[in-house]
Design a protein around this motif. Structure first.
Motif, PDB file in Angstrom:
ATOM      1  N   VAL A 136      32.032  57.760   7.045  1.00 49.58           N
ATOM      2  CA  VAL A 136      30.714  56.565   6.677  1.00 49.58           C
ATOM      3  C   VAL A 136      31.632  55.374   8.959  1.00 49.58           C
ATOM      4  N   TYR A 137      30.223  54.861   8.639  1.00 53.21           N
ATOM      5  CA  TYR A 137      29.572  54.295   9.839  1.00 53.21           C
ATOM      6  C   TYR A 137      30.155  52.501   9.100  1.00 53.21           C
ATOM      7  N   VAL A 138      29.934  52.222  10.333  1.00 50.56           N
ATOM      8  CA  VAL A 138      30.221  50.693   9.981  1.00 50.56           C
ATOM      9  C   VAL A 138      28.872  50.441  10.017  1.00 50.56           C
ATOM     10  N   SER A 139      27.187  50.626  10.413  1.00 55.09           N
ATOM     11  CA  SER A 139      26.190  50.692   9.455  1.00 55.09           C
ATOM     12  C   SER A 139      25.584  51.307   8.371  1.00 55.09           C
ATOM     13  N   ASP A 140      26.796  51.957   7.979  1.00 56.39           N
ATOM     14  CA  ASP A 140      26.095  52.519   6.683  1.00 56.39           C
ATOM     15  C   ASP A 140      26.456  51.653   5.428  1.00 56.39           C
ATOM     16  N   TYR A 141      27.183  49.928   5.821  1.00 58.58           N
ATOM     17  CA  TYR A 141      26.965  49.126   4.961  1.00 58.58           C
ATOM     18  C   TYR A 141      26.196  47.804   6.258  1.00 58.58           C
ATOM     19  N   PHE A 142      25.861  48.080   6.225  1.00 59.17           N
ATOM     20  CA  PHE A 142      24.452  46.987   6.601  1.00 59.17           C
ATOM     21  C   PHE A 142      23.064  47.129   6.092  1.00 59.17           C
ATOM     22  N   ASP A 143      22.851  45.967   5.199  1.00 57.72           N
ATOM     23  CA  ASP A 143      20.790  45.770   4.158  1.00 57.72           C
ATOM     24  C   ASP A 143      19.555  46.379   6.304  1.00 57.72           C
ATOM     25  N   PHE A 144      20.143  45.525   6.736  1.00 54.57           N
ATOM     26  CA  PHE A 144      19.184  45.045   8.413  1.00 54.57           C
ATOM     27  C   PHE A 144      19.924  45.180   9.613  1.00 54.57           C
ATOM     28  N   SER A 145      19.749  45.160  10.505  1.00 54.38           N
ATOM     29  CA  SER A 145      20.533  45.666  11.948  1.00 54.38           C
ATOM     30  C   SER A 145      19.630  44.860  12.829  1.00 54.38           C
ATOM     31  N   ILE A 146      20.078  44.244  13.700  1.00 51.90           N
ATOM     32  CA  ILE A 146      19.118  43.430  14.890  1.00 51.90           C
ATOM     33  C   ILE A 146      20.047  44.071  16.654  1.00 51.90           C
ATOM     34  N   TYR A 147      18.899  44.064  16.581  1.00 49.13           N
ATOM     35  CA  TYR A 147      20.102  44.573  18.526  1.00 49.13           C
ATOM     36  C   TYR A 147      18.917  43.587  19.498  1.00 49.13           C
ATOM     37  N   VAL A 148      20.478  42.371  20.920  1.00 52.28           N
ATOM     38  CA  VAL A 148      19.533  41.743  21.081  1.00 52.28           C
ATOM     39  C   VAL A 148      19.424  42.661  22.467  1.00 52.28           C
ATOM     40  N   ASP A 149      18.934  43.094  23.320  1.00 48.85           N
ATOM     41  CA  ASP A 149      18.207  43.554  24.230  1.00 48.85           C
ATOM     42  C   ASP A 149      18.006  42.360  25.647  1.00 48.85           C
ATOM     43  N   ALA A 150      18.045  42.862  26.646  1.00 46.99           N
ATOM     44  CA  ALA A 150      17.729  42.361  27.897  1.00 46.99           C
ATOM     45  C   ALA A 150      18.079  43.356  29.093  1.00 46.99           C
ATOM     46  N   ALA A 151      17.280  42.970  30.241  1.00 47.78           N
ATOM     47  CA  ALA A 151      17.582  44.159  31.463  1.00 47.78           C
ATOM     48  C   ALA A 151      18.491  43.839  32.345  1.00 47.78           C
ATOM     49  N   GLU A 152      19.594  44.872  32.490  1.00 44.46           N
ATOM     50  CA  GLU A 152      20.261  44.481  32.619  1.00 44.46           C
ATOM     51  C   GLU A 152      20.891  43.281  33.601  1.00 44.46           C
ATOM     52  N   GLU A 153      20.274  43.103  34.678  1.00 41.25           N
ATOM     53  CA  GLU A 153      20.653  42.521  35.385  1.00 41.25           C
ATOM     54  C   GLU A 153      20.877  40.888  35.417  1.00 41.25           C
ATOM     55  N   ASP A 154      19.480  40.714  34.004  1.00 41.88           N
ATOM     56  CA  ASP A 154      19.630  39.711  33.419  1.00 41.88           C
ATOM     57  C   ASP A 154      20.462  39.606  32.790  1.00 41.88           C
ATOM     58  N   VAL A 155      21.412  40.268  32.051  1.00 50.53           N
ATOM     59  CA  VAL A 155      22.982  39.817  31.619  1.00 50.53           C
ATOM     60  C   VAL A 155      24.014  39.700  32.712  1.00 50.53           C
ATOM     61  N   PHE A 156      23.766  40.584  33.779  1.00 44.38           N
ATOM     62  CA  PHE A 156      25.180  40.622  34.306  1.00 44.38           C
ATOM     63  C   PHE A 156      25.083  38.801  34.696  1.00 44.38           C
ATOM     64  N   LYS A 157      23.788  38.611  34.958  1.00 43.23           N
ATOM     65  CA  LYS A 157      23.371  37.045  36.094  1.00 43.23           C
ATOM     66  C   LYS A 157      23.772  36.301  35.204  1.00 43.23           C
ATOM     67  N   TRP A 158      23.679  36.240  34.138  1.00 45.09           N
ATOM     68  CA  TRP A 158      24.031  35.203  32.652  1.00 45.09           C
ATOM     69  C   TRP A 158      25.566  35.114  32.520  1.00 45.09           C
ATOM     70  N   TYR A 159      26.306  36.645  31.906  1.00 44.01           N
ATOM     71  CA  TYR A 159      27.429  37.179  32.407  1.00 44.01           C
ATOM     72  C   TYR A 159      28.192  35.731  33.844  1.00 44.01           C
ATOM     73  N   VAL A 160      27.693  36.195  34.603  1.00 43.17           N
ATOM     74  CA  VAL A 160      28.745  35.148  35.720  1.00 43.17           C
ATOM     75  C   VAL A 160      28.716  33.896  35.645  1.00 43.17           C
ATOM     76  N   GLU A 161      27.067  33.235  35.017  1.00 42.73           N
ATOM     77  CA  GLU A 161      27.429  32.007  34.788  1.00 42.73           C
ATOM     78  C   GLU A 161      27.636  31.494  34.096  1.00 42.73           C
ATOM     79  N   ARG A 162      27.534  32.105  33.110  1.00 38.97           N
ATOM     80  CA  ARG A 162      28.958  31.936  31.914  1.00 38.97           C
ATOM     81  C   ARG A 162      30.433  31.972  32.714  1.00 38.97           C
TER      82      ARG A 162
END
Length: 316
Positions: free
Chosen positions: A216-242
Protein backbone atom coordinates in the motif's frame (compact mmCIF):
# COMPACT_ATOMS: atom_id res chain seq x y z
CA UNK A 1 9.28 14.31 -34.26
CA UNK A 2 7.90 10.86 -33.47
CA UNK A 3 4.25 10.06 -32.91
CA UNK A 4 4.88 9.36 -29.21
CA UNK A 5 6.52 12.77 -28.59
CA UNK A 6 3.15 14.44 -28.10
CA UNK A 7 1.70 11.72 -25.88
CA UNK A 8 1.12 13.06 -22.37
CA UNK A 9 -1.41 12.27 -19.63
CA UNK A 10 -1.70 16.01 -18.87
CA UNK A 11 -3.50 19.00 -20.34
CA UNK A 12 -1.42 22.17 -19.98
CA UNK A 13 -2.93 25.57 -19.18
CA UNK A 14 -1.40 29.03 -19.14
CA UNK A 15 -2.22 31.24 -16.18
CA UNK A 16 -4.73 33.19 -18.31
CA UNK A 17 -6.47 30.02 -19.56
CA UNK A 18 -6.69 28.61 -16.05
CA UNK A 19 -8.04 31.84 -14.55
CA UNK A 20 -10.95 31.77 -17.04
CA UNK A 21 -12.13 28.48 -15.45
CA UNK A 22 -13.04 30.27 -12.23
CA UNK A 23 -16.37 31.32 -13.85
CA UNK A 24 -18.65 32.89 -11.26
CA UNK A 25 -17.05 31.44 -8.14
CA UNK A 26 -17.04 34.38 -5.69
CA UNK A 27 -14.02 35.82 -3.91
CA UNK A 28 -14.86 35.00 -0.29
CA UNK A 29 -11.54 35.90 1.23
CA UNK A 30 -10.14 39.27 2.28
CA UNK A 31 -6.72 40.83 1.79
CA UNK A 32 -6.11 40.57 5.56
CA UNK A 33 -6.88 36.85 5.51
CA UNK A 34 -4.54 36.33 2.56
CA UNK A 35 -1.73 38.07 4.44
CA UNK A 36 -2.21 35.73 7.41
CA UNK A 37 -2.24 32.64 5.18
CA UNK A 38 0.99 33.59 3.45
CA UNK A 39 4.02 31.56 4.43
CA UNK A 40 7.48 32.79 5.28
CA UNK A 41 9.06 34.45 2.25
CA UNK A 42 6.12 33.36 0.07
CA UNK A 43 4.17 35.56 -2.33
CA UNK A 44 0.39 35.56 -2.17
CA UNK A 45 -2.03 38.26 -3.25
CA UNK A 46 -5.62 38.72 -4.39
CA UNK A 47 -4.72 38.13 -8.05
CA UNK A 48 -2.99 34.83 -7.25
CA UNK A 49 -6.00 33.62 -5.27
CA UNK A 50 -8.45 34.73 -7.98
CA UNK A 51 -6.47 33.39 -10.94
CA UNK A 52 -5.07 30.15 -9.51
CA UNK A 53 -6.74 28.98 -6.31
CA UNK A 54 -10.38 29.86 -6.95
CA UNK A 55 -10.47 27.79 -10.18
CA UNK A 56 -8.62 25.00 -8.36
CA UNK A 57 -11.11 25.13 -5.51
CA UNK A 58 -13.97 24.90 -8.01
CA UNK A 59 -12.35 21.85 -9.63
CA UNK A 60 -11.83 20.12 -6.28
CA UNK A 61 -15.41 20.94 -5.27
CA UNK A 62 -16.72 19.22 -8.42
CA UNK A 63 -14.49 16.20 -7.79
CA UNK A 64 -15.59 16.01 -4.17
CA UNK A 65 -19.30 16.03 -5.03
CA UNK A 66 -18.78 13.37 -7.72
CA UNK A 67 -16.80 11.23 -5.27
CA UNK A 68 -19.53 11.49 -2.64
CA UNK A 69 -22.15 10.41 -5.17
CA UNK A 70 -20.01 7.46 -6.28
CA UNK A 71 -19.45 6.37 -2.68
CA UNK A 72 -23.18 6.61 -1.99
CA UNK A 73 -23.98 4.49 -5.06
CA UNK A 74 -21.39 1.88 -4.10
CA UNK A 75 -22.83 1.63 -0.58
CA UNK A 76 -26.24 0.96 -2.08
CA UNK A 77 -24.78 -1.67 -4.40
CA UNK A 78 -22.96 -3.41 -1.53
CA UNK A 79 -26.02 -3.09 0.70
CA UNK A 80 -23.93 -1.45 3.39
CA UNK A 81 -24.80 1.39 5.70
CA UNK A 82 -23.21 4.55 4.34
CA UNK A 83 -20.47 6.09 6.49
CA UNK A 84 -19.07 9.58 6.29
CA UNK A 85 -15.72 9.19 4.54
CA UNK A 86 -13.58 12.26 3.81
CA UNK A 87 -12.26 13.29 0.41
CA UNK A 88 -8.47 13.31 0.78
CA UNK A 89 -6.16 15.72 -1.05
CA UNK A 90 -2.38 15.24 -1.08
CA UNK A 91 0.03 18.14 -1.67
CA UNK A 92 3.69 17.37 -2.46
CA UNK A 93 6.76 19.33 -3.52
CA UNK A 94 10.18 20.54 -2.42
CA UNK A 95 11.11 22.25 0.81
CA UNK A 96 10.59 26.05 0.46
CA UNK A 97 8.42 25.78 -2.67
CA UNK A 98 5.29 27.07 -0.90
CA UNK A 99 3.28 23.89 -0.21
CA UNK A 100 2.16 25.03 3.23
CA UNK A 101 0.77 28.32 1.91
CA UNK A 102 -1.17 26.52 -0.82
CA UNK A 103 -2.50 24.00 1.72
CA UNK A 104 -3.71 26.81 4.00
CA UNK A 105 -5.34 28.68 1.11
CA UNK A 106 -7.20 25.57 -0.05
CA UNK A 107 -8.19 24.78 3.53
CA UNK A 108 -9.73 28.24 3.90
CA UNK A 109 -11.46 28.36 0.51
CA UNK A 110 -12.82 24.81 0.50
CA UNK A 111 -14.33 25.19 3.98
CA UNK A 112 -16.60 27.94 2.62
CA UNK A 113 -18.54 25.66 0.31
CA UNK A 114 -21.95 24.55 1.63
CA UNK A 115 -21.52 20.91 0.58
CA UNK A 116 -18.25 20.34 2.47
CA UNK A 117 -17.85 22.94 5.23
CA UNK A 118 -15.64 20.84 7.50
CA UNK A 119 -12.06 20.73 6.20
CA UNK A 120 -8.96 19.60 8.11
CA UNK A 121 -5.30 20.15 7.28
CA UNK A 122 -2.68 17.64 8.43
CA UNK A 123 1.05 17.89 7.70
CA UNK A 124 3.19 14.78 7.51
CA UNK A 125 5.93 16.43 9.61
CA UNK A 126 4.23 14.89 12.64
CA UNK A 127 4.89 11.44 11.21
CA UNK A 128 8.65 11.97 11.18
CA UNK A 129 10.49 9.78 13.63
CA UNK A 130 11.60 11.68 16.74
CA UNK A 131 15.09 13.16 16.74
CA UNK A 132 16.16 10.51 19.26
CA UNK A 133 14.95 7.76 16.96
CA UNK A 134 16.61 9.36 13.93
CA UNK A 135 19.88 9.51 15.88
CA UNK A 136 19.46 5.88 16.94
CA UNK A 137 19.01 4.91 13.27
CA UNK A 138 21.94 7.16 12.23
CA UNK A 139 19.76 9.05 9.74
CA UNK A 140 19.48 12.48 11.39
CA UNK A 141 21.27 13.86 8.33
CA UNK A 142 18.49 12.41 6.16
CA UNK A 143 15.58 14.03 7.95
CA UNK A 144 12.83 14.53 5.37
CA UNK A 145 13.94 11.55 3.26
CA UNK A 146 11.34 8.75 2.92
CA UNK A 147 13.14 6.55 5.49
CA UNK A 148 12.85 9.26 8.17
CA UNK A 149 9.05 8.90 8.34
CA UNK A 150 6.99 6.41 10.29
CA UNK A 151 5.11 5.39 7.14
CA UNK A 152 3.29 2.58 8.94
CA UNK A 153 1.76 5.09 11.37
CA UNK A 154 0.82 7.43 8.50
CA UNK A 155 -0.85 4.56 6.61
CA UNK A 156 -2.79 3.58 9.72
CA UNK A 157 -3.97 7.18 10.10
CA UNK A 158 -5.13 7.37 6.47
CA UNK A 159 -6.76 3.95 6.66
CA UNK A 160 -8.74 5.03 9.73
CA UNK A 161 -9.89 8.16 7.90
CA UNK A 162 -11.03 6.19 4.86
CA UNK A 163 -12.78 3.66 7.09
CA UNK A 164 -15.03 6.41 8.41
CA UNK A 165 -13.68 6.24 11.95
CA UNK A 166 -15.33 8.92 14.09
CA UNK A 167 -12.17 10.17 15.78
CA UNK A 168 -8.60 9.87 14.50
CA UNK A 169 -5.42 11.28 16.05
CA UNK A 170 -2.37 12.62 14.19
CA UNK A 171 0.99 13.43 15.78
CA UNK A 172 2.13 17.07 15.90
CA UNK A 173 5.53 18.52 14.95
CA UNK A 174 7.19 21.68 16.27
CA UNK A 175 9.28 23.77 13.89
CA UNK A 176 10.67 25.56 16.95
CA UNK A 177 12.11 22.49 18.69
CA UNK A 178 12.57 20.75 15.32
CA UNK A 179 11.03 17.59 16.74
CA UNK A 180 7.80 15.67 17.17
CA UNK A 181 5.80 16.74 20.23
CA UNK A 182 5.04 13.49 22.11
CA UNK A 183 2.32 14.96 24.32
CA UNK A 184 0.34 16.71 21.58
CA UNK A 185 -2.13 15.25 19.09
CA UNK A 186 -4.27 16.73 16.34
CA UNK A 187 -7.81 15.39 16.55
CA UNK A 188 -9.62 14.75 13.26
CA UNK A 189 -13.34 14.06 13.65
CA UNK A 190 -15.11 13.05 10.44
CA UNK A 191 -14.34 16.04 8.22
CA UNK A 192 -15.71 16.38 4.69
CA UNK A 193 -12.23 16.98 3.25
CA UNK A 194 -8.73 16.32 4.61
CA UNK A 195 -5.66 17.98 3.09
CA UNK A 196 -2.43 16.02 3.63
CA UNK A 197 0.65 18.19 3.02
CA UNK A 198 4.20 16.85 2.88
CA UNK A 199 7.26 16.64 0.66
CA UNK A 200 7.13 12.89 0.06
CA UNK A 201 3.41 12.06 0.07
CA UNK A 202 3.51 10.80 -3.54
CA UNK A 203 6.52 8.56 -2.87
CA UNK A 204 5.99 4.84 -3.57
CA UNK A 205 7.75 2.25 -1.38
CA UNK A 206 11.45 1.94 -2.24
CA UNK A 207 11.69 -1.84 -1.96
CA UNK A 208 9.28 -4.33 -3.45
CA UNK A 209 8.15 -7.14 -1.21
CA UNK A 210 7.34 -10.76 -1.96
CA UNK A 211 3.66 -9.84 -1.63
CA UNK A 212 3.68 -6.87 -4.00
CA UNK A 213 -0.05 -7.11 -4.59
CA UNK A 214 -0.62 -6.32 -0.89
CA UNK A 215 1.68 -3.30 -0.84
CA UNK A 216 0.00 0.00 0.00
CA UNK A 217 1.22 3.51 -0.87
CA UNK A 218 0.33 6.67 1.03
CA UNK A 219 -1.05 8.09 -2.22
CA UNK A 220 -3.43 5.12 -2.54
CA UNK A 221 -5.63 6.94 -0.03
CA UNK A 222 -5.67 10.20 -2.00
CA UNK A 223 -8.69 11.18 -4.07
CA UNK A 224 -6.79 14.10 -5.61
CA UNK A 225 -3.11 15.06 -5.54
CA UNK A 226 -1.17 18.25 -6.27
CA UNK A 227 2.55 18.69 -6.94
CA UNK A 228 4.01 22.17 -6.47
CA UNK A 229 6.85 22.61 -8.94
CA UNK A 230 9.51 25.24 -9.67
CA UNK A 231 12.98 25.53 -11.19
CA UNK A 232 15.65 24.18 -8.83
CA UNK A 233 17.58 27.46 -8.83
CA UNK A 234 14.45 29.33 -7.74
CA UNK A 235 13.70 26.89 -4.91
CA UNK A 236 17.30 27.17 -3.72
CA UNK A 237 17.04 30.98 -3.73
CA UNK A 238 13.76 30.85 -1.76
CA UNK A 239 15.31 28.40 0.72
CA UNK A 240 18.27 30.71 1.41
CA UNK A 241 16.03 33.78 1.69
CA UNK A 242 13.79 31.97 4.15
CA UNK A 243 16.75 30.83 6.24
CA UNK A 244 18.05 34.41 6.45
CA UNK A 245 14.65 35.72 7.56
CA UNK A 246 14.28 33.00 10.17
CA UNK A 247 17.46 34.31 11.85
CA UNK A 248 15.51 37.44 12.76
CA UNK A 249 12.36 35.63 13.94
CA UNK A 250 11.96 31.97 14.91
CA UNK A 251 15.68 31.36 15.49
CA UNK A 252 15.67 34.02 18.24
CA UNK A 253 13.23 31.99 20.30
CA UNK A 254 15.24 30.55 23.25
CA UNK A 255 13.55 27.19 22.66
CA UNK A 256 14.52 27.09 18.99
CA UNK A 257 16.65 24.17 17.81
CA UNK A 258 18.41 26.68 15.52
CA UNK A 259 18.99 29.35 18.20
CA UNK A 260 22.75 29.10 17.70
CA UNK A 261 22.36 30.33 14.10
CA UNK A 262 20.43 33.52 14.92
CA UNK A 263 23.53 35.70 14.93
CA UNK A 264 25.09 34.51 11.70
CA UNK A 265 26.06 37.22 9.22
CA UNK A 266 24.41 37.24 5.79
CA UNK A 267 27.44 35.59 4.26
CA UNK A 268 27.66 32.96 7.00
CA UNK A 269 23.91 32.29 6.73
CA UNK A 270 24.18 31.87 2.95
CA UNK A 271 27.01 29.34 3.19
CA UNK A 272 25.34 27.44 6.03
CA UNK A 273 22.00 27.27 4.18
CA UNK A 274 23.77 26.24 0.96
CA UNK A 275 25.55 23.44 2.78
CA UNK A 276 22.25 22.08 4.15
CA UNK A 277 20.66 22.46 0.71
CA UNK A 278 23.47 20.64 -1.08
CA UNK A 279 23.84 17.81 1.42
CA UNK A 280 20.18 17.19 2.27
CA UNK A 281 17.38 19.12 0.58
CA UNK A 282 18.64 19.17 -3.01
CA UNK A 283 19.59 15.52 -2.82
CA UNK A 284 16.17 14.64 -1.42
CA UNK A 285 14.52 16.69 -4.17
CA UNK A 286 16.43 14.94 -6.97
CA UNK A 287 16.27 11.41 -5.57
CA UNK A 288 12.84 11.26 -3.98
CA UNK A 289 10.55 14.25 -4.48
CA UNK A 290 10.94 15.36 -8.09
CA UNK A 291 10.54 11.84 -9.54
CA UNK A 292 7.00 11.74 -8.06
CA UNK A 293 5.90 14.89 -9.90
CA UNK A 294 4.05 13.11 -12.70
CA UNK A 295 2.16 10.89 -10.27
CA UNK A 296 0.06 13.93 -9.29
CA UNK A 297 -3.37 14.83 -10.67
CA UNK A 298 -2.37 18.48 -10.93
CA UNK A 299 1.02 20.20 -11.24
CA UNK A 300 1.31 23.87 -10.27
CA UNK A 301 4.47 25.36 -11.81
CA UNK A 302 5.80 28.50 -10.15
CA UNK A 303 7.93 31.15 -11.79
CA UNK A 304 10.88 33.06 -10.23
CA UNK A 305 8.59 35.41 -8.29
CA UNK A 306 6.75 32.58 -6.47
CA UNK A 307 3.65 33.02 -8.65
CA UNK A 308 2.08 30.15 -10.61
CA UNK A 309 2.54 30.54 -14.36
CA UNK A 310 1.58 27.10 -15.66
CA UNK A 311 -0.88 24.38 -14.65
CA UNK A 312 -0.91 20.78 -15.80
CA UNK A 313 -4.04 18.74 -15.14
CA UNK A 314 -4.19 14.97 -15.58
CA UNK A 315 -6.63 13.88 -18.26
CA UNK A 316 -9.55 11.78 -17.09
Amino acid sequence: MGVMDNVTPFTTFTRHEWAALRESYPMEITADEIEKLKGFNDVLNMDEVADIYLPLTRLIHLHTIASQELYRSRSIFLQKQEKKVPYIIGIAGSVAVGKSTIARVLHTLLSRWDRHPRVDLVTTDGFLYSNDELERRSIMNKKGFPESYNVHELLQFLSALKSGKARVEAPVYSHITYDVMPDEKQIVEQPDIVIIEGINVLQPPRRRTIHEEDEVYVSDYFDFSIYVDAAEEDVFKWYVERFKKLRETAFRNPASYFRRYADLTDEEAYHFAKDIWDRINHRNLKENIQPTRHRADLILRKGPHHLVNQIKMRKI
